[in-house]
Design a protein around this motif. Structure first.
Motif, PDB file in Angstrom:
ATOM      1  N   GLY A  96      53.898 -61.392  88.098  1.00  0.00           N
ATOM      2  CA  GLY A  96      53.992 -59.814  88.398  1.00  0.00           C
ATOM      3  C   GLY A  96      53.512 -59.388  89.244  1.00  0.00           C
ATOM      4  N   PHE A  97      52.788 -60.103  90.252  1.00  0.00           N
ATOM      5  CA  PHE A  97      52.108 -59.349  90.792  1.00  0.00           C
ATOM      6  C   PHE A  97      52.926 -59.576  92.621  1.00  0.00           C
ATOM      7  CE2 PHE A  97      49.309 -59.824  94.767  1.00  0.00           C
ATOM      8  CZ  PHE A  97      48.640 -58.048  94.982  1.00  0.00           C
ATOM      9  N   ILE A  98      53.145 -60.373  92.459  1.00  0.00           N
ATOM     10  CA  ILE A  98      53.554 -60.912  93.694  1.00  0.00           C
ATOM     11  C   ILE A  98      55.434 -60.426  93.618  1.00  0.00           C
ATOM     12  CG2 ILE A  98      55.157 -62.973  95.364  1.00  0.00           C
ATOM     13  CD1 ILE A  98      53.534 -65.113  93.985  1.00  0.00           C
ATOM     14  N   ARG A  99      56.063 -59.339  92.780  1.00  0.00           N
ATOM     15  CA  ARG A  99      57.428 -59.065  93.202  1.00  0.00           C
ATOM     16  C   ARG A  99      56.789 -57.835  93.212  1.00  0.00           C
ATOM     17  NH1 ARG A  99      62.497 -58.273  93.888  1.00  0.00           N
ATOM     18  NH2 ARG A  99      63.333 -56.610  92.288  1.00  0.00           N
ATOM     19  N   ALA A 100      55.453 -56.682  92.353  1.00  0.00           N
ATOM     20  CA  ALA A 100      54.666 -56.259  92.783  1.00  0.00           C
ATOM     21  C   ALA A 100      54.194 -55.440  94.066  1.00  0.00           C
ATOM     22  CB  ALA A 100      53.676 -55.386  91.692  1.00  0.00           C
ATOM     23  N   SER A 101      53.949 -56.881  94.920  1.00  0.00           N
ATOM     24  CA  SER A 101      52.877 -56.500  96.054  1.00  0.00           C
ATOM     25  C   SER A 101      54.431 -56.404  96.743  1.00  0.00           C
ATOM     26  CB  SER A 101      51.804 -58.207  96.616  1.00  0.00           C
ATOM     27  OG  SER A 101      53.148 -58.514  95.967  1.00  0.00           O
ATOM     28  N   LEU A 102      55.287 -57.052  96.621  1.00  0.00           N
ATOM     29  CA  LEU A 102      56.300 -56.834  97.551  1.00  0.00           C
ATOM     30  C   LEU A 102      56.969 -55.676  96.825  1.00  0.00           C
ATOM     31  CD1 LEU A 102      57.663 -60.726  97.044  1.00  0.00           C
ATOM     32  CD2 LEU A 102      57.059 -59.840  99.211  1.00  0.00           C
ATOM     33  N   LEU A 103      57.090 -55.003  96.425  1.00  0.00           N
ATOM     34  CA  LEU A 103      58.037 -53.222  96.343  1.00  0.00           C
ATOM     35  C   LEU A 103      57.014 -52.661  97.207  1.00  0.00           C
ATOM     36  CD1 LEU A 103      58.991 -53.682  92.729  1.00  0.00           C
ATOM     37  CD2 LEU A 103      60.475 -53.366  94.463  1.00  0.00           C
ATOM     38  N   GLU A 104      56.092 -52.605  96.333  1.00  0.00           N
ATOM     39  CA  GLU A 104      54.588 -52.141  97.302  1.00  0.00           C
ATOM     40  C   GLU A 104      54.846 -51.719  98.955  1.00  0.00           C
ATOM     41  OE1 GLU A 104      49.651 -51.496  97.971  1.00  0.00           O
ATOM     42  OE2 GLU A 104      51.089 -53.344  97.434  1.00  0.00           O
ATOM     43  N   GLY A 162      51.284 -40.819  88.624  1.00  0.00           N
ATOM     44  CA  GLY A 162      52.834 -40.945  89.991  1.00  0.00           C
ATOM     45  C   GLY A 162      52.706 -40.157  89.861  1.00  0.00           C
ATOM     46  N   ASP A 163      54.371 -39.649  90.588  1.00  0.00           N
ATOM     47  CA  ASP A 163      55.574 -39.363  90.225  1.00  0.00           C
ATOM     48  C   ASP A 163      56.773 -39.687  89.759  1.00  0.00           C
ATOM     49  OD1 ASP A 163      54.609 -36.766  91.769  1.00  0.00           O
ATOM     50  OD2 ASP A 163      54.370 -37.794  93.434  1.00  0.00           O
ATOM     51  N   ILE A 164      56.605 -41.551  90.022  1.00  0.00           N
ATOM     52  CA  ILE A 164      57.088 -41.998  89.628  1.00  0.00           C
ATOM     53  C   ILE A 164      56.501 -43.464  88.880  1.00  0.00           C
ATOM     54  CG2 ILE A 164      59.107 -44.133  90.429  1.00  0.00           C
ATOM     55  CD1 ILE A 164      60.053 -42.159  92.433  1.00  0.00           C
ATOM     56  N   ILE A 165      56.772 -43.959  88.028  1.00  0.00           N
ATOM     57  CA  ILE A 165      55.962 -44.542  86.708  1.00  0.00           C
ATOM     58  C   ILE A 165      57.532 -46.164  87.778  1.00  0.00           C
ATOM     59  CG2 ILE A 165      55.375 -45.603  85.367  1.00  0.00           C
ATOM     60  CD1 ILE A 165      55.134 -42.859  84.103  1.00  0.00           C
ATOM     61  N   TYR A 166      56.831 -47.183  87.770  1.00  0.00           N
ATOM     62  CA  TYR A 166      57.844 -48.509  88.080  1.00  0.00           C
ATOM     63  C   TYR A 166      56.721 -49.753  87.637  1.00  0.00           C
ATOM     64  CZ  TYR A 166      61.238 -50.830  91.550  1.00  0.00           C
ATOM     65  OH  TYR A 166      62.732 -51.214  92.252  1.00  0.00           O
ATOM     66  N   ALA A 167      57.426 -49.955  86.461  1.00  0.00           N
ATOM     67  CA  ALA A 167      57.505 -50.235  85.754  1.00  0.00           C
ATOM     68  C   ALA A 167      57.481 -52.198  85.742  1.00  0.00           C
ATOM     69  CB  ALA A 167      57.757 -50.627  83.893  1.00  0.00           C
ATOM     70  N   ILE A 168      56.525 -53.244  86.062  1.00  0.00           N
ATOM     71  CA  ILE A 168      57.106 -54.645  86.456  1.00  0.00           C
ATOM     72  C   ILE A 168      57.743 -55.233  85.110  1.00  0.00           C
ATOM     73  CG2 ILE A 168      56.941 -56.581  88.021  1.00  0.00           C
ATOM     74  CD1 ILE A 168      57.187 -54.056  89.456  1.00  0.00           C
ATOM     75  N   LYS A 169      58.913 -56.311  84.892  1.00  0.00           N
ATOM     76  CA  LYS A 169      58.513 -56.471  83.568  1.00  0.00           C
ATOM     77  C   LYS A 169      58.738 -56.003  82.101  1.00  0.00           C
ATOM     78  CE  LYS A 169      56.595 -61.409  85.719  1.00  0.00           C
ATOM     79  NZ  LYS A 169      58.074 -62.136  85.962  1.00  0.00           N
ATOM     80  N   PRO A 170      60.125 -56.675  82.016  1.00  0.00           N
ATOM     81  CA  PRO A 170      60.052 -55.041  79.884  1.00  0.00           C
ATOM     82  C   PRO A 170      59.380 -56.425  79.273  1.00  0.00           C
ATOM     83  CG  PRO A 170      61.853 -57.633  80.305  1.00  0.00           C
ATOM     84  CD  PRO A 170      61.119 -56.794  81.846  1.00  0.00           C
ATOM     85  N   GLN A 171      57.924 -55.802  79.549  1.00  0.00           N
ATOM     86  CA  GLN A 171      56.973 -56.108  79.230  1.00  0.00           C
ATOM     87  C   GLN A 171      55.673 -54.843  77.897  1.00  0.00           C
ATOM     88  OE1 GLN A 171      55.164 -59.445  78.070  1.00  0.00           O
ATOM     89  NE2 GLN A 171      55.651 -60.843  79.693  1.00  0.00           N
ATOM     90  N   LEU A 228      52.953 -50.457  87.626  1.00  0.00           N
ATOM     91  CA  LEU A 228      52.273 -50.968  86.398  1.00  0.00           C
ATOM     92  C   LEU A 228      52.922 -53.008  86.405  1.00  0.00           C
ATOM     93  CD1 LEU A 228      53.118 -48.823  83.625  1.00  0.00           C
ATOM     94  CD2 LEU A 228      51.509 -48.673  85.656  1.00  0.00           C
ATOM     95  N   VAL A 229      52.050 -53.329  86.561  1.00  0.00           N
ATOM     96  CA  VAL A 229      52.140 -54.790  86.123  1.00  0.00           C
ATOM     97  C   VAL A 229      51.293 -55.981  84.692  1.00  0.00           C
ATOM     98  CG1 VAL A 229      51.174 -57.197  87.267  1.00  0.00           C
ATOM     99  CG2 VAL A 229      51.939 -55.312  89.318  1.00  0.00           C
ATOM    100  N   TRP A 230      51.760 -55.830  84.439  1.00  0.00           N
ATOM    101  CA  TRP A 230      51.363 -56.032  82.645  1.00  0.00           C
ATOM    102  C   TRP A 230      49.380 -57.064  82.554  1.00  0.00           C
ATOM    103  CZ3 TRP A 230      50.988 -60.371  79.413  1.00  0.00           C
ATOM    104  CH2 TRP A 230      51.046 -61.928  80.468  1.00  0.00           C
ATOM    105  N   ASN A 231      49.931 -58.063  83.774  1.00  0.00           N
ATOM    106  CA  ASN A 231      49.416 -59.007  83.505  1.00  0.00           C
ATOM    107  C   ASN A 231      48.355 -59.580  84.713  1.00  0.00           C
ATOM    108  OD1 ASN A 231      46.726 -60.583  82.965  1.00  0.00           O
ATOM    109  ND2 ASN A 231      47.817 -61.404  81.919  1.00  0.00           N
ATOM    110  N   LEU A 232      47.130 -58.581  85.519  1.00  0.00           N
ATOM    111  CA  LEU A 232      46.759 -59.027  86.841  1.00  0.00           C
ATOM    112  C   LEU A 232      45.755 -60.400  86.893  1.00  0.00           C
ATOM    113  CD1 LEU A 232      46.403 -55.266  88.451  1.00  0.00           C
ATOM    114  CD2 LEU A 232      47.752 -57.021  88.976  1.00  0.00           C
TER     115      LEU A 232
END
Length: 388
Positions: free
Chosen positions: A19-27, A82-91, A10-14
């Motif tokens: 947040g997207f860059i970090r999310a894409s690396l984790l992906e 998803g089986d796991i929810i991965y939230a990017i940032k405490p937003q 989950l990215v708070w603002n696309l």
């Protein structure tokens, strides 16, 4: 937890790069573990951030202010499977959504903290203590600040709820000390950013840089990133063939134009390039500069420009701020923050023996592959998932 879980990131603002860059690396790292991954997020400005690749597979919901945002929350909750929810940032729009979903489906939640969000508002000193009249205005007026989902009050609430996450990942020692969890430093795609695939002279010709000795900053200028210190250093050196190449420029304001008005003789501006072109752009540099200043914001950051340079075996000139000395180890060139005199000295040192500097760059790539690659991220994430 099954061996190959599906993970909803989950990215708070696309609509921004927040947040997207970090999310894409984790992906990318999670794909290395053969996980199925989806990225889901809100569009608060109705359009995707321009640097997000057109081929990116995303699920989006239009964002907005309260009370309309409650409808958006309901829509995005239905997309998360998803089986796991991965939230990017405490937003609220990422971690808050994840916690709501957890209440209904009991799926584990990971919160990733890649920045100290409150540092942008004054950190621990920030307080919200309105009068009753002001509180009513902030809630009830159409433009009331508490209608904004990313208001710092809500960020503060989210930070207090981090203890309810099933796992926490961070990417700097500052954030790990503050919030706990497991360190997952930003990884670089070292197969894409591979200097063996590029010829620096050809790259310099391609971008019109062949006449110059290139100090490159492949990112968006902001005052805390210290580019003024590099430009003051170039004033001191006064060598016309030394140029600071800024790639992309600022999407936030006209700060890069302010730099050009004052130091235009030292600056070459290149446009934004797609991610798959950036290794060729970085190949054109002689030195990558990451002159971070020492602020509450920068102490919590992992500048991605470091691994741009490290992975491409470039000499990296940076400052002793946050985790930067640990990231570079003995493979970079470090100066005190906000110290143009030391920057000028190191620039001279590098170009006096560029062969030695390039050898240090080659060691820097080895360090990047070992510690700051997508594969290194994946190895750590494997242990995080195994504990859920």
């Amino acid at each position: 937890m099954k061996d190959k879980p599906k993970i909803s990131i989950l990215v708070w603002n696309l609509s921004t790069n927040d947040g997207f860059i970090r999310a894409s690396l984790l992906e990318k790292a999670l794909h290395k573990l053969d996980c199925e991954v989806e990225i889901i997020g809100f569009l608060f400005d109705k359009e995707l951030y321009r640097a997000i690749p057109s081929e990116a597979q995303l699920k989006t919901v239009e964002g907005g202010n309260y009370p309309g945002f409650f409808k958006s929350i309901n829509k995005i909750l239905k997309l998360i499977d998803g089986d796991i929810i991965y939230a990017i940032k405490p937003q609220v729009a990422s971690f808050g959504i994840a916690l709501i979903k957890k209440l209904s489906n009991k799926k584990p939640v990971i919160v990733d903290i890649d920045d100290w969000e409150l540092s942008w508002y004054g950190g621990d000193a920030w307080q919200y203590k309105p009068s009753l009249k002001q509180l009513a205005k902030d809630i009830l007026k159409k433009d009331g600040v508490l209608r904004i989902p990313h208001h710092p009050l809500y960020i503060k609430w989210m930070e207090n709820l981090i203890k309810h996450a099933d796992a926490i990942t961070t990417h700097t020692s500052f954030l790990q000390k503050r919030f706990g969890g497991i360190s997952v430093p930003n990884g670089k795609d070292t197969a894409l950013f591979d200097p063996a695939k590029y010829q620096p002279e050809e790259s310099r010709n391609r971008y019109g840089l062949s006449e110059y000795r290139i100090l490159m900053f492949p990112g968006a200028p902001r005052p805390y990133k210290g580019l003024e210190d590099v430009l003051i250093a170039l004033d001191k050196l006064n060598q016309p063939d030394l140029k600071l190449v800024i790639v992309g420029g600022s999407p936030y304001d006209n700060y890069d134009e302010e730099l050009r008005q004052k130091w235009g003789q030292w600056i070459i501006k290149l446009p934004n390039y797609p991610a798959d072109v950036m290794p060729d752009v970085v190949a054109a540099a002689h030195v990558i500069v990451v002159p971070q200043r020492d602020t509450p914001e920068t102490r919590a950051q992992f500048p991605l420009k470091l691994t741009d340079g490290m992975s491409m075996a470039k000499p990296v000139l940076s400052t002793k701020v946050g985790d930067i000395p640990e990231i570079l180890g003995d493979t970079g060139y470090l100066v005190e923050p906000s110290c143009p005199e030391q920057i000028a000295e190191q620039i001279q040192l590098i170009f006096q023996d560029l062969d030695a500097a390039n050898e240090r760059g080659r060691k820097s790539r080895e360090r990047c592959v070992e510690k700051y690659s997508i594969e290194a991220m994946a190895a750590t994430l494997k242990s995080v998932i195994a504990r859920l």
